[in-house]
Each structure stands twice: as structure tokens, then as C-alpha cells.
Scaffold this active site. Structure first.
Site, PDB file in Angstrom:
ATOM      1  N   GLU A  37       6.765   6.380   6.229  1.00  0.00           N
ATOM      2  CA  GLU A  37       5.622   6.590   5.336  1.00  0.00           C
ATOM      3  C   GLU A  37       5.599   8.011   4.782  1.00  0.00           C
ATOM      4  OE1 GLU A  37       3.673   4.494   4.014  1.00  0.00           O
ATOM      5  OE2 GLU A  37       4.323   2.756   5.177  1.00  0.00           O
ATOM      6  N   TYR A 120      -4.405   7.696   3.498  1.00  0.00           N
ATOM      7  CA  TYR A 120      -3.374   6.686   3.286  1.00  0.00           C
ATOM      8  C   TYR A 120      -2.441   6.585   4.491  1.00  0.00           C
ATOM      9  CZ  TYR A 120       0.895   4.415   2.054  1.00  0.00           C
ATOM     10  OH  TYR A 120       1.978   3.583   2.107  1.00  0.00           O
ATOM     11  N   ASP A 138      -2.707   3.080  -2.092  1.00  0.00           N
ATOM     12  CA  ASP A 138      -1.787   4.020  -2.734  1.00  0.00           C
ATOM     13  C   ASP A 138      -1.719   3.673  -4.220  1.00  0.00           C
ATOM     14  OD1 ASP A 138      -0.318   1.668  -2.821  1.00  0.00           O
ATOM     15  OD2 ASP A 138       1.553   2.600  -2.132  1.00  0.00           O
TER      16      ASP A 138
END
Length: 352
Positions: A37, A120, A138
Site C-alpha cells: 500500500e 487511506y 482513494d
């Protein structure tokens, strides 16, 4: 119109059959998912895969990364850009090692207190690794959700993010990780920014923007401030041992990375004299120009090559400077612009 149950079934069925093969989808290890991520922020999937493999092979556990020197971590990150991501992640992993016995916490409140973890990242790692009911919002999800609901809210505003997160909460009560990944995958493969593949969309029947003919108008996002441009002057300085002078950056931008001495235009003469003494012979014009693009600014770099060697013992340099032999370049972390200079020097040396 969007119907919660059938919409979720449709998008999950599509994702199950069409998701791209990615190495981080083959694990539930929160450390690996977290790595992916962080790498995927501002970077394309195809670029990340090789970096992910190299990084996880070198730092397979939280302990391995926590004990590594920052210079080595940045070296394995070199080329991905946005180096503050790597520094923050390294710090966060050291916090995990020290405070949580090397285990990534499965408590969202604890996780979000770690260095560099924003809304996020928290939602993505917690939902994918632990299936906790947190929606990820996102760029892909902003686009998909705006179009599905024909929502013209400004996605640059924090209030829009909060509203979308609230609206998506019912969809992540179960299978949160799968749903979040399905939404992002739909945005990446079908509901693209330009020329979306609406005729192939598995949730077309749920899409208000498709029915209204407004798909190309969404999402709404206010324009960013125009990039600032800075004129930089960079100097290639060689000593009697055929070594080059480099400096480790102390500024926040590209902090800790190495570069040939570089100064903003207008300050070079004074700073070079302080470094080399007043007895220097500067070239009349730059050997060549480079451009380095950041999210918020652009560097236009004029590269000057000093015509004469400098005696290494005459440099008035502090501990942030050192001399480097070209063959040792891989021991240092350089940004992309400096690699262009290094490649140019190696090419010249080969020709000579």
C-alpha cells in the site's frame, strides 16, 4: 439505481473472476500488505511489483526492516520516488518492533498513530489484512462512487471524503477487504478517468451517471495550484584521485539522498567560494540541462563541469560531503536527476 445487496454481489463476483494477479494478494500478512500500500501510493502497479519482490526478499520481517539502516532502506526504494514514504514507513516499523513486539497492531486506533499512517492506509491495511469494516477512499474509489451516484461533490474537499466513507460503511460490514479491492480494481480497469469501458462494466445497471449521460463529467475535482519552478545550478567537481564531490541533502525534500553540489541560481558563486575558496575557475556556461519533476514543483537544473581538478585537502566541507569514485555509485542513494549525471560521466569515461 444503486441497490446495496445486488450491487455488492455484482462487483464482488466480477472481482473474483477478473482481478489482476498481484503478489500482495497472495498473503494476509499485514506487514506485506502495508508495504504494498505504501509503494502503490502515487505509483503504478507494474512499477511496484519488482520493487515489492526485492524489498520483501531483503526485509522479510518487521524485525529485519526495523534493524536496517535508513540509507539501505532508501537504496531499496530508489527509483520509486516520494522518499518520505520510505522514511516514514521505516520509522513506523521501528515503532511496531519496539511497542508491539514486532506485530502490526490489528486495532485501527493504534495503527493510525504510527508514523505516516493516514486514513487511506489505515482503512486499506486494516480491511485487507484483518477484514475490519473500514472503507478505502482513494482516487479510484472517488471516481467510481461519484459516477455510481452521479455525485458532483468536489472530491478535493475533506468533507466529500468523509461523506463517501459514511456512505460506503454499509458495504464493508462483511468482506471488507474484498469489497475495497473490488472498488479500486473497477476504477483501475473499467471505470477509468478517460474513456471508461461502460459497456463492459459489471455494475452498469447501478450507475446513475451512465443513465444520465454524465460519466465523462465526473468526478469533480478543483484544480491544484500551479507548480512552482526553481532554477538550480549543479556542479561536477573532481579531485586529483578522479573522485567526485557529493553532498547528502539535509533539506526536507529528498532528505538523506546524495547529489552533486547544487544551489539555487543566484547563490552558487558565494556558496562555491565558501566550499572551494575564491581561487576557482567556473565555466562560462552549463554543459547541459536537466529537469526534475515533483508533485508540487519543478527543478530546472543547469549542470556545470569544473574544467580543473580540485585538491581534496583544500575543500572547506562539513561531514555532509564526501568524495566518491564512480565505481562506488551504487553505495549511495541518488535521485533520478543525479543518476542522469552519473550515467553521463560513466559514458564519458568509457569513451576516454
Amino acid at each position: 439505481m444503486l441497490h446495496q445487496k445486488t450491487f455488492k454481489e455484482d462487483i464482488l463476483n466480477w472481482f473474483e473472476a477478473n482481478q489482476r494477479a498481484m503478489p500482495w494478494r497472495e498473503t494476509t500478512n499485514p506487514y506485506y500488505i502495508w508495504i504494498s500500500e505504501i509503494m502503490l501510493q502515487q505509483t503504478q502497479v507494474k512499477t511496484v511489483i519488482d520493487y515489492y519482490h526485492r524489498f520483501t526478499e531483503r526485509f522479510p520481517t518487521v524485525e529485519d526492516l526495523s534493524e536496517a539502516k535508513q540509507d539501505e532502506v532508501l537504496k531499496y526504494w530508489e527509483g520509486l520516488g516520494y522518499y518520505s514514504r520510505a522514511r516514514n514507513f521505516h520509522t513506523a516499523i521501528q515503532e511496531v518492533a519496539a511497542e508491539y513486539n514486532g506485530k502490526v497492531p490489528d486495532n485501527p486506533e493504534k495503527f493510525e498513530k504510527l508514523k505516516g499512517v493516514g486514513p487511506y492506509t489505515k482503512a486499506a491495511v486494516m480491511s485487507i489484512a484483518f477484514d475490519l469494516p473500514l472503507p478505502t477512499v482513494d482516487g479510484n474509489v472517488f471516481r467510481v462512487w461519484s459516477r455510481l451516484n452521479n455525485d458532483f461533490s468536489d472530491t478535493a474537499k475533506q468533507s466529500t471524503r468523509k461523506a463517501f466513507e459514511s456512505e460506503l460503511l454499509p458495504y464493508v460490514e462483511t468482506k471488507a477487504g474484498q469489497f475495497n479491492q473490488a472498488m479500486m480494481e473497477l476504477g483501475a480497469l473499467i471505470c477509468t478517468p478517460k474513456s471508461p469501458l461502460c459497456l463492459f462494466c459489471p455494475v452498469q445497471s447501478h450507475c446513475d451517471a451512465f443513465n444520465e449521460g454524465t460519466v465523462e463529467e465526473l468526478p469533480v475535482k478543483t484544480k491544484k495550484i500551479k507548480k512552482k519552478t526553481i532554477q538550480q545550478e549543479c556542479f561536477v567537481i573532481k579531485n586529483e584521485n578522479n573522485e567526485y564531490l557529493i553532498e547528502q541533502r539535509q533539506a526536507k525534500l529528498l532528505n538523506g539522498m546524495w547529489e552533486f553540489p547544487m544551489f539555487e541560481k543566484g547563490s552558487s558563486q558565494e556558496k562555491l567560494e565558501a566550499l572551494l575558496g575564491s581561487n576557482i575557475n567556473l565555466p562560462a556556461k552549463a554543459a547541459y540541462q536537466l529537469k526534475h519533476q515533483f508533485t508540487h514543483l519543478t527543478w530546472n537544473i543547469n549542470v556545470y563541469v569544473l574544467p580543473k581538478t580540485v585538491q581534496s585537502n583544500q575543500i572547506n566541507a562539513n561531514e555532509h560531503y564526501c568524495w566518491m569514485d564512480l565505481k562506488d555509485r551504487n553505495q549511495f542513494n541518488f535521485p533520478a536527476s543525479m543518476h542522469k549525471i552519473l550515467n553521463h560521466l560513466e559514458s564519458q569515461n568509457t569513451q576516454n
